[in-house]
Design a protein around this motif. Sequence first.
Motif, short mmCIF file in Angstrom:
data_model
loop_
_atom_site.label_atom_id
_atom_site.label_comp_id
_atom_site.label_asym_id
_atom_site.label_seq_id
_atom_site.Cartn_x
_atom_site.Cartn_y
_atom_site.Cartn_z
N LEU A 228 -2.60 1.53 0.23
CA LEU A 228 -1.82 1.74 -0.98
C LEU A 228 -1.43 0.43 -1.65
N VAL A 229 -0.98 -0.54 -0.85
CA VAL A 229 -0.56 -1.83 -1.42
C VAL A 229 -1.75 -2.57 -2.01
N SER A 230 -2.85 -2.62 -1.29
CA SER A 230 -4.03 -3.33 -1.80
C SER A 230 -4.60 -2.64 -3.04
N SER A 231 -4.51 -1.31 -3.09
CA SER A 231 -5.00 -0.57 -4.27
C SER A 231 -4.11 -0.83 -5.48
N LEU A 232 -2.79 -0.91 -5.26
CA LEU A 232 -1.88 -1.21 -6.36
C LEU A 232 -2.12 -2.62 -6.88
N ALA A 233 -2.29 -3.58 -5.97
CA ALA A 233 -2.59 -4.95 -6.38
C ALA A 233 -3.89 -5.00 -7.16
N PHE A 234 -4.89 -4.27 -6.69
CA PHE A 234 -6.19 -4.20 -7.37
C PHE A 234 -6.03 -3.64 -8.78
N GLY A 235 -5.21 -2.59 -8.91
CA GLY A 235 -4.99 -2.01 -10.23
C GLY A 235 -4.26 -2.95 -11.17
N LEU A 236 -3.23 -3.62 -10.67
CA LEU A 236 -2.45 -4.52 -11.52
C LEU A 236 -3.27 -5.71 -12.00
N LEU A 237 -4.24 -6.13 -11.20
CA LEU A 237 -5.09 -7.25 -11.61
C LEU A 237 -5.96 -6.90 -12.81
N HIS A 238 -6.16 -5.61 -13.06
CA HIS A 238 -7.03 -5.19 -14.15
C HIS A 238 -6.29 -4.80 -15.42
N THR A 239 -4.99 -4.55 -15.33
CA THR A 239 -4.29 -4.00 -16.50
C THR A 239 -4.09 -5.02 -17.61
N GLY A 240 -4.20 -6.31 -17.30
CA GLY A 240 -4.03 -7.31 -18.35
C GLY A 240 -5.17 -7.36 -19.35
N ALA A 241 -6.25 -6.61 -19.06
CA ALA A 241 -7.40 -6.64 -19.95
C ALA A 241 -7.20 -5.79 -21.20
N VAL A 242 -6.18 -4.93 -21.23
CA VAL A 242 -5.92 -4.09 -22.40
C VAL A 242 -4.51 -4.35 -22.90
N GLY A 243 -4.29 -4.04 -24.20
CA GLY A 243 -3.05 -4.46 -24.82
C GLY A 243 -1.99 -3.40 -25.01
N ASP A 244 -2.32 -2.11 -24.95
CA ASP A 244 -1.32 -1.08 -25.21
C ASP A 244 -0.93 -0.36 -23.93
N LEU A 245 0.25 0.27 -23.95
CA LEU A 245 0.81 0.87 -22.76
C LEU A 245 -0.05 2.00 -22.22
N ARG A 246 -0.48 2.90 -23.08
CA ARG A 246 -1.24 4.06 -22.61
C ARG A 246 -2.55 3.61 -21.94
N SER A 247 -3.26 2.69 -22.58
CA SER A 247 -4.52 2.22 -21.99
C SER A 247 -4.26 1.51 -20.67
N SER A 248 -3.14 0.79 -20.59
CA SER A 248 -2.80 0.12 -19.33
C SER A 248 -2.54 1.13 -18.22
N VAL A 249 -1.83 2.23 -18.56
CA VAL A 249 -1.55 3.26 -17.57
C VAL A 249 -2.84 3.91 -17.10
N VAL A 260 -8.13 3.12 -3.64
CA VAL A 260 -7.83 3.97 -2.49
C VAL A 260 -9.13 4.44 -1.83
N ILE A 261 -10.08 4.87 -2.65
CA ILE A 261 -11.36 5.35 -2.12
C ILE A 261 -12.07 4.23 -1.35
#
Length: 299
Positions: A228-249, A260-261
């Motif tokens: 879970l922790v490594s998957s969350l870190a993996f996800g957060l590393l990618h969210t900076g590539a988009v600029g709006d909240l919905r796309s980031s979510v 997780v998979i």
Amino acid sequence: MRSKPTTGTDVPPANGRLPGNQSGPVDLRLANPAQVSPTGLLKPGWGLWQAGAGLVLVLALPLGATLALSTMLPFGPELVFVSLCFTWLVLLGSSLAASRAWGFGSLAKDFGLRFKWIDLAIGLGVGIAARLVLALVQVVITLLWPLEEGEVLQGNAELFLTGDDGWIFVNAVLGGALIAPFLEELFNRGLVLRAVQNAWWVKGSARGRVSAATERRSLTTATVVAILVSSLAFGLLHTGAVGDLRSSVYLLVGTFTVGVICGILTVWTGRLGPAIMTHIVFNGSAIGLLLMLPPELLT
């Protein structure tokens, strides 16, 4: 005199019982196989602070370099390539440094960087299944959080599809579909996942690159937390590539799901091969679909 623990990939005893363990058999299927020896558990010297430093560098160094170069280069395939190179440098450098300075000195032993032919089939099947699961998850999110009129979701794969065919091949095909999955799995499911798992599961008994270790918590619980922790870190590393909240979510949920998979594949097989192949198929299918779209739809 205490004997020095071995650093090989010895298999555990057939009955699953480690020497000195009086509480009963220990299920070590989810452990890094290199940490299990006939004389007991081993723990590499690298851990949370090496993984944390790597995460900070992955966020800071490519961003800082890109911002600095953006004053000289317009946004385009050249700038995307430079940013990717800095990211890859940190992912690979952090993993190599942790292994050689504090671990077994082998990416295979420290992080499970091993492959089998079956990994090709696993990656193809699970990669396609992951793409379908993510599509279903995104449909559910859209039903719960409807799009506003005229609102368009952004992704990060489109960033690779700039420039002529040569740059698209370099950034999207080589970079996004091959190099990035390999290095991201090495770092996230290798260094980060195993660092969190070990921090929760075992404690070392001596200083050094590799020391004898003893269990202090449940391996199963440690593994779930690590995934879970490594998957969350993996996800957060990618969210900076988009600029709006919905796309980031959407991007965070998507990358977390894939993380997780891939994490489950890693701990279940004891190696990174299945996760890397799954990641390649997952990224490659997205880039392939985007390449089939008319160019005007990507602008």
